[in-house]
Motif scaffolding. Structure first.
Motif, short mmCIF file in Angstrom:
data_model
loop_
_atom_site.label_atom_id
_atom_site.label_comp_id
_atom_site.label_asym_id
_atom_site.label_seq_id
_atom_site.Cartn_x
_atom_site.Cartn_y
_atom_site.Cartn_z
N ALA A 1 -14.91 -1.98 -4.49
CA ALA A 1 -13.51 -1.71 -4.13
C ALA A 1 -13.13 -2.45 -2.85
N ARG A 2 -14.05 -2.51 -1.89
CA ARG A 2 -13.77 -3.24 -0.64
C ARG A 2 -13.56 -4.73 -0.92
N ILE A 3 -14.36 -5.28 -1.81
CA ILE A 3 -14.20 -6.69 -2.19
C ILE A 3 -12.85 -6.90 -2.86
N LEU A 4 -12.50 -6.01 -3.77
CA LEU A 4 -11.23 -6.13 -4.48
C LEU A 4 -10.05 -6.02 -3.52
N LYS A 5 -10.18 -5.18 -2.52
CA LYS A 5 -9.13 -5.06 -1.50
C LYS A 5 -9.04 -6.35 -0.67
N ASP A 6 -10.21 -6.87 -0.27
CA ASP A 6 -10.24 -8.10 0.52
C ASP A 6 -9.62 -9.28 -0.25
N LYS A 7 -9.77 -9.26 -1.58
CA LYS A 7 -9.27 -10.35 -2.41
C LYS A 7 -7.82 -10.13 -2.86
N GLY A 8 -7.21 -9.02 -2.40
CA GLY A 8 -5.81 -8.77 -2.70
C GLY A 8 -5.53 -8.05 -4.00
N TRP A 9 -6.57 -7.52 -4.65
CA TRP A 9 -6.37 -6.81 -5.93
C TRP A 9 -6.06 -5.33 -5.72
N LEU A 10 -6.38 -4.81 -4.56
CA LEU A 10 -6.05 -3.43 -4.21
C LEU A 10 -5.33 -3.43 -2.88
N ASP A 11 -4.29 -2.60 -2.75
CA ASP A 11 -3.61 -2.49 -1.47
C ASP A 11 -4.22 -1.40 -0.59
N SER A 12 -5.00 -0.52 -1.21
CA SER A 12 -5.71 0.53 -0.46
C SER A 12 -6.97 0.90 -1.22
N LEU A 13 -7.91 1.51 -0.50
CA LEU A 13 -9.17 1.91 -1.13
C LEU A 13 -9.02 3.29 -1.76
N PRO A 14 -9.73 3.55 -2.85
CA PRO A 14 -9.70 4.90 -3.44
C PRO A 14 -10.23 5.91 -2.42
N PRO A 15 -9.66 7.11 -2.34
CA PRO A 15 -10.16 8.12 -1.39
C PRO A 15 -11.63 8.44 -1.65
N SER A 16 -12.44 8.40 -0.61
CA SER A 16 -13.88 8.61 -0.77
C SER A 16 -14.23 10.02 -1.21
N ASP A 17 -13.34 10.99 -0.91
CA ASP A 17 -13.62 12.38 -1.26
C ASP A 17 -12.93 12.83 -2.55
N SER A 18 -12.31 11.90 -3.27
CA SER A 18 -11.57 12.25 -4.48
C SER A 18 -12.53 12.49 -5.65
N LYS A 19 -12.17 13.44 -6.50
CA LYS A 19 -12.93 13.72 -7.72
C LYS A 19 -12.30 13.05 -8.95
N GLU A 20 -11.19 12.35 -8.73
CA GLU A 20 -10.51 11.69 -9.84
C GLU A 20 -11.35 10.53 -10.36
N LEU A 21 -11.30 10.34 -11.65
CA LEU A 21 -12.12 9.31 -12.31
C LEU A 21 -11.37 8.01 -12.55
N THR A 22 -10.09 7.97 -12.15
CA THR A 22 -9.31 6.74 -12.27
C THR A 22 -8.53 6.51 -10.97
N PHE A 23 -8.19 5.26 -10.73
CA PHE A 23 -7.40 4.90 -9.56
C PHE A 23 -6.56 3.69 -9.93
N VAL A 24 -5.24 3.76 -9.68
CA VAL A 24 -4.33 2.66 -10.02
C VAL A 24 -3.73 2.09 -8.74
N SER A 25 -3.77 0.78 -8.62
CA SER A 25 -3.17 0.14 -7.45
C SER A 25 -1.66 0.37 -7.45
N LYS A 26 -1.06 0.35 -6.27
CA LYS A 26 0.37 0.66 -6.16
C LYS A 26 1.24 -0.32 -6.93
N ASP A 27 0.79 -1.57 -7.04
CA ASP A 27 1.58 -2.56 -7.78
C ASP A 27 1.28 -2.56 -9.29
#
Length: 204
Positions: free
Chosen positions: A16-42
């Motif tokens: 996820a950090r690599i994807l954020k660094d490369k511009g594919w994510l605008d934020s990192l998924p919450p580390s304490d989240s129990k959710e099994l999916t995460f969608v970027s804001k765009d």
């Protein structure tokens, strides 16, 4: 939107950090989240968090367009996937280990081996011309020779600390593994612009 399967835990966090660094994510998924999916804001990328052993299945069955997973799992499962990028993270090695006095070539009917990797283990022993009995375990592999369940083990090794703590020694490396991007073959053509863009950004 691209759907990308990630293995839960440290490798997902690094990916996820690599994807954020490369511009594919605008934020990192919450580390304490129990959710099994995460969608970027765009809405450009959706992440699925699954067991590492399940990443290739999600991608191969087209439930995800791509995934990030260790080379050891790809080789063990012999999946029909495209693997275009070595991310050079999650470095480890699949190794044969046992007690220091273990002799791989001692005369015996067959070697009993405990492992999570039965196919790679069989290939390794076959290449040595040694007969083996594979005992498949899902955890605490190091315990098997200690209690007499097996003569040796084949397992992932990073620092070797767990082996040493249990009186075992790494005998030979079988396979070096790093995390790879894998792609579903149908998605590779149906979403070639998006996947090529992902591949190019991860390569640079």
């Amino acid at each position: 939107m691209l759907t990308l399967a990630l293995p839960k835990g440290r490798l997902a966090e690094e990916s996820a950090r690599i994807l954020k660094d490369k511009g594919w994510l605008d934020s990192l998924p919450p580390s304490d989240s129990k959710e099994l999916t995460f969608v970027s804001k765009d809405k450009r990328l959706r992440l699925l968090f699954v067991r590492s052993q399940d990443v290739c299945t999600y991608v191969e069955e087209c439930s995800a367009d791509a995934g990030i997973v260790g080379w050891d799992i790809i080789k063990e499962g012999k999946y029909d996937l495209i693997s275009p990028v070595d991310l050079k993270i999650g470095e480890c090695r699949l190794s044969l280990a046992s007690f220091p006095d273990f002799d791989l070539y001692a005369k015996r009917s067959k070697v009993r081996v405990a492992t999570k990797y039965p196919e790679l283990t069989k290939e390794y022993f076959f290449s040595k011309g040694i007969s083996c009995e594979v005992i498949k375990l899902y955890g605490s592999i190091e315990l098997a020779p200690i209690v007499g369940l097996s003569d040796c083990i084949v397992d992932l090794v990073s620092t070797g600390g767990t082996l040493k703590a249990n009186g075992l020694k790494e005998i030979e490396s079988i396979l070096f593994s790093t995390a790879r991007l894998v792609c579903n073959r149908s998605s590779f053509y149906a979403k070639q612009d998006e996947l090529r863009s992902l591949i190019e950004s991860l390569e640079n």
